[in-house]
Design an enzyme around this catalytic site. Structure first.
Site, PDB file in Angstrom:
ATOM      1  N   TYR A  11     -11.315 -11.467 -16.852  1.00 15.21           N
ATOM      2  CA  TYR A  11     -10.337 -10.934 -15.914  1.00 15.21           C
ATOM      3  C   TYR A  11      -8.907 -11.175 -16.393  1.00 15.21           C
ATOM      4  CZ  TYR A  11     -13.984 -11.151 -12.178  1.00 15.21           C
ATOM      5  OH  TYR A  11     -15.103 -11.006 -11.408  1.00 15.21           O
ATOM      6  N   HIS A  14     -11.912  14.752   2.051  1.00 16.81           N
ATOM      7  CA  HIS A  14     -11.461  15.691   1.021  1.00 16.81           C
ATOM      8  C   HIS A  14      -9.987  16.052   1.233  1.00 16.81           C
ATOM      9  CE1 HIS A  14     -11.864  18.779  -2.045  1.00 16.81           C
ATOM     10  NE2 HIS A  14     -11.213  19.606  -1.218  1.00 16.81           N
ATOM     11  N   GLU A  67      -6.169  -8.379 -17.529  1.00 16.99           N
ATOM     12  CA  GLU A  67      -5.090  -8.144 -16.567  1.00 16.99           C
ATOM     13  C   GLU A  67      -3.721  -8.406 -17.164  1.00 16.99           C
ATOM     14  OE1 GLU A  67      -7.736  -9.052 -12.557  1.00 16.99           O
ATOM     15  OE2 GLU A  67      -6.540 -10.666 -13.453  1.00 16.99           O
ATOM     16  N   GLU A  83     -14.654  10.439  -2.195  1.00 16.52           N
ATOM     17  CA  GLU A  83     -15.738  11.330  -1.796  1.00 16.52           C
ATOM     18  C   GLU A  83     -16.780  11.520  -2.895  1.00 16.52           C
ATOM     19  OE1 GLU A  83     -14.815  15.526  -1.200  1.00 16.52           O
ATOM     20  OE2 GLU A  83     -12.960  15.268  -2.338  1.00 16.52           O
ATOM     21  N   CYS A  97      -5.003 -19.610  -6.389  1.00 14.54           N
ATOM     22  CA  CYS A  97      -4.892 -18.197  -6.021  1.00 14.54           C
ATOM     23  C   CYS A  97      -3.524 -17.878  -5.447  1.00 14.54           C
ATOM     24  CB  CYS A  97      -5.981 -17.830  -5.011  1.00 14.54           C
ATOM     25  SG  CYS A  97      -5.901 -16.112  -4.471  1.00 14.54           S
ATOM     26  N   LYS A 147      -0.068 -12.691  -9.573  1.00 11.60           N
ATOM     27  CA  LYS A 147      -0.528 -11.769 -10.624  1.00 11.60           C
ATOM     28  C   LYS A 147      -0.596 -10.344 -10.100  1.00 11.60           C
ATOM     29  CE  LYS A 147      -4.605 -10.942 -10.727  1.00 11.60           C
ATOM     30  NZ  LYS A 147      -6.059 -11.193 -10.598  1.00 11.60           N
ATOM     31  N   CYS A 194      -4.139 -15.216  -8.183  1.00  8.73           N
ATOM     32  CA  CYS A 194      -4.381 -13.849  -7.702  1.00  8.73           C
ATOM     33  C   CYS A 194      -3.148 -13.179  -7.116  1.00  8.73           C
ATOM     34  CB  CYS A 194      -5.463 -13.860  -6.630  1.00  8.73           C
ATOM     35  SG  CYS A 194      -6.771 -15.066  -6.837  1.00  8.73           S
TER      36      CYS A 194
END
Length: 522
Positions: free
Chosen positions: A236, A495, A240, A500, A72, A80, A77
């Site tokens: 993934y 908002h 990606e 939301e 990772c 990347k 991760c």
């Protein structure tokens, strides 16, 4: 009166303790990636004497190279994600024109500069907190920060009192490990507990010319940005890297065996991702496999099982990963492995051999870095505090960092129906993000909630659109706490924001019965 001591949560006679005191370590960990480092540090913090070994560092892993920090941090991760950030700027610059930014000169992309900065970026992205913890104040350079990050992880182990050995470890007995050092000399150590945390490695498909392809390891270290990229896979990594290279201007062809990418995800959201990939200019080739690669003067000739041929500068194989167990000698000492080579463990991460445990990708349970951290934490608590602790795999959020990203938590619609005793309510919202109304980008954000009709409990949530992972982390807390749809509805939204929408989806999109659940082979 006989003297007693509390050891690993068990009250034992002093004579028993003395019999066990001959072990060199209370715990020896093979593999210093996320799960192994976490388990080692926490165990040491609980008072255990801990040793850990890891292969020597190299940006590209192999059977004899690795590095403290693991996949990772060093080649997965983190680097990347930095490339994803870089790839996003191309579209952002185009969008900026409609926001009044006058960009008169042609905008070029410099891959080599990013690659150099990517290494530096690793330091700032992950290591600032670590620097504070361990009082490292050196300023990051541009080219050697992966090496320095590797060194920081080593120092984290050292500061926790963990003894680190660099070399290849293997198990030679229920309580014995053998370490082959860099100079070839071998050392043997005894340990009351042995933890396997060696992770996984990328696989190559068995096709002629496979040696011409690369995996994600090499993709993070390419000297030049490919102008023509072929990606084989649907998970993934495939999605990606297709997004990364396309965002940087390459022509990208993505091949996969099913009708949609990302098998195992919610089918509706998979279709959204596929539509977005095509909208960004990626050429999708569903139900198609590669059969042969050939080297030519003009690049790599790729042949498919439909008889198609095309040329590429790089071919990325993103066809899965396999547990790293081949060189550990586990079966010779009686540890049971499954057909993929993963270590079989119980709910506390213990193998069939009482003293041997395993966490992370090497167990092939849920192969995510935060999950390996959780498993490592639970292991340390179970073994060294006397508090048996099971990893909880419910409501774990995860994300695919495509452009735009997909993030989910809980059950997909299909899995909810598989597990349902009654009807399932599906709520969806598809809208044009506010930013796109001015930029003119035609790319919808899609959100989805899956709800148990009888209990009103929210079973799953999905989102594909900008900032989806950041939003989904908060949704995961709600689902972990057992939130109902009514509680979502009664929550006041922020908002204006995309988030939301999760608290304003009040109209049921569809009601599906378990008996009428859709059958899919996508």
């Amino acid at each position: 009166m006989a003297r007693k001591m509390l050891i690993d949560g068990e009250v034992k006679q002093a004579s028993q303790v003395e019999e066990e005191a001959h072990f060199d370590f209370d715990l020896f960990v093979i593999g210093a990636g996320s799960g192994g480092v976490r388990a080692a540090r926490f165990s040491a913090n609980y008072g255990a004497k801990v040793g850990i070994c890891e292969l020597p560092f190299d940006p590209i892993s192999s059977e004899v190279n690795g590095g403290v920090g693991g996949t990772c941090v060093l080649r997965g991760c983190v680097p990347k994600k930095i490339l994803v950030y870089g790839a996003n700027f191309g579209g952002e610059i185009e969008d900026a024109r409609n926001y009044g930014w006058e960009i008169n000169e042609k905008v070029d992309f410099n891959w080599k500069k990013l690659l150099q900065k990517k290494v530096g970026g690793l330091f700032s992205f992950v290591s600032i907190f670590m620097m504070i913890v361990i009082n490292v104040h050196e300023a990051p350079s541009l080219t050697d920060e992966i090496v320095r990050l590797n060194a920081i992880y080593k120092r984290l182990l050292s500061n926790s009192g963990v003894k680190l050995y660099e070399g290849e470890g293997k198990v030679t007995g229920p309580n014995e490990v053998e370490l082959t050092q860099l100079d070839g000399t071998k050392l043997k150590y005894s340990a009351k507990h042995i933890l396997i945390a060696t992770g996984s490695k990328a696989q190559y498909p068995d096709i002629p010319g496979k040696e011409l392809g690369i995996t994600s390891d090499e993709a993070l270290s390419l000297e030049d940005l490919p102008k023509r990229a072929v990606v084989l896979g649907a998970g993934y990594i495939a999605v990606e890297f297709a997004s990364i290279w396309r965002g940087m201007g390459a022509t990208v062809d993505l091949f996969f065996r099913r009708e949609l990418p990302l098998r195992g995800f919610d089918d509706e959201m998979r279709a959204v991702v596929a539509r977005n990939l095509e909208g960004r200019g990626i050429n999708l080739h569903p139900s198609t496999n590669l059969t042969e690669l050939t080297k030519t003067e003009n690049g790599i000739k790729v042949r498919t099982d439909h008889g198609e041929e095309l040329l590429a500068d790089v071919v990325l194989f993103a066809t899965g990963r396999a547990p790293n167990t081949k060189r550990l000698n586990l079966e010779a000492v009686g540890v049971e492995l499954d057909k993929t080579g993963a270590v079989k463990v119980d709910e506390h991460s213990r193998s069939n051999i009482h003293s041997i445990w395993a966490v992370g990708d090497v167990t092939n349970r849920m192969n995510l870095t935060p999950v390996a951290l959780m498993e490592g934490t639970c292991f340390a608590k179970t073994v060294f505090t006397g508090q048996p602790t099971k990893p909880d795999y419910n409501y774990i959020p995860y994300a695919v960092f495509s452009i735009p990203p997909l993030s989910v938590v809980g059950l997909s619609e299909e899995k909810a129906l598989d597990q349902a005793n009654g009807d399932v309510l599906v709520f969806t919202s598809t809208f044009n993000p506010m930013k796109n109304t001015i930029s003119g980008r035609q790319e919808k954000t899609v959100m989805k909630l899956v709800v148990d009709a009888e209990t009103d409990k929210v079973l799953g949530a999905s989102m594909c659109g900008p900032d989806a992972p950041e939003i989904m982390q908060g949704i995961a807390v709600a689902l972990k706490c057992g939130a109902t749809k009514q509680q979502f509805d009664s929550t006041v939204g922020i908002h204006p924001s995309a988030a939301e929408e999760f608290v304003t989806m009040r109209s049921v999109t569809r009601r599906v019965t378990a008996s009428g659940k859709p059958k899919t082979n996508l």
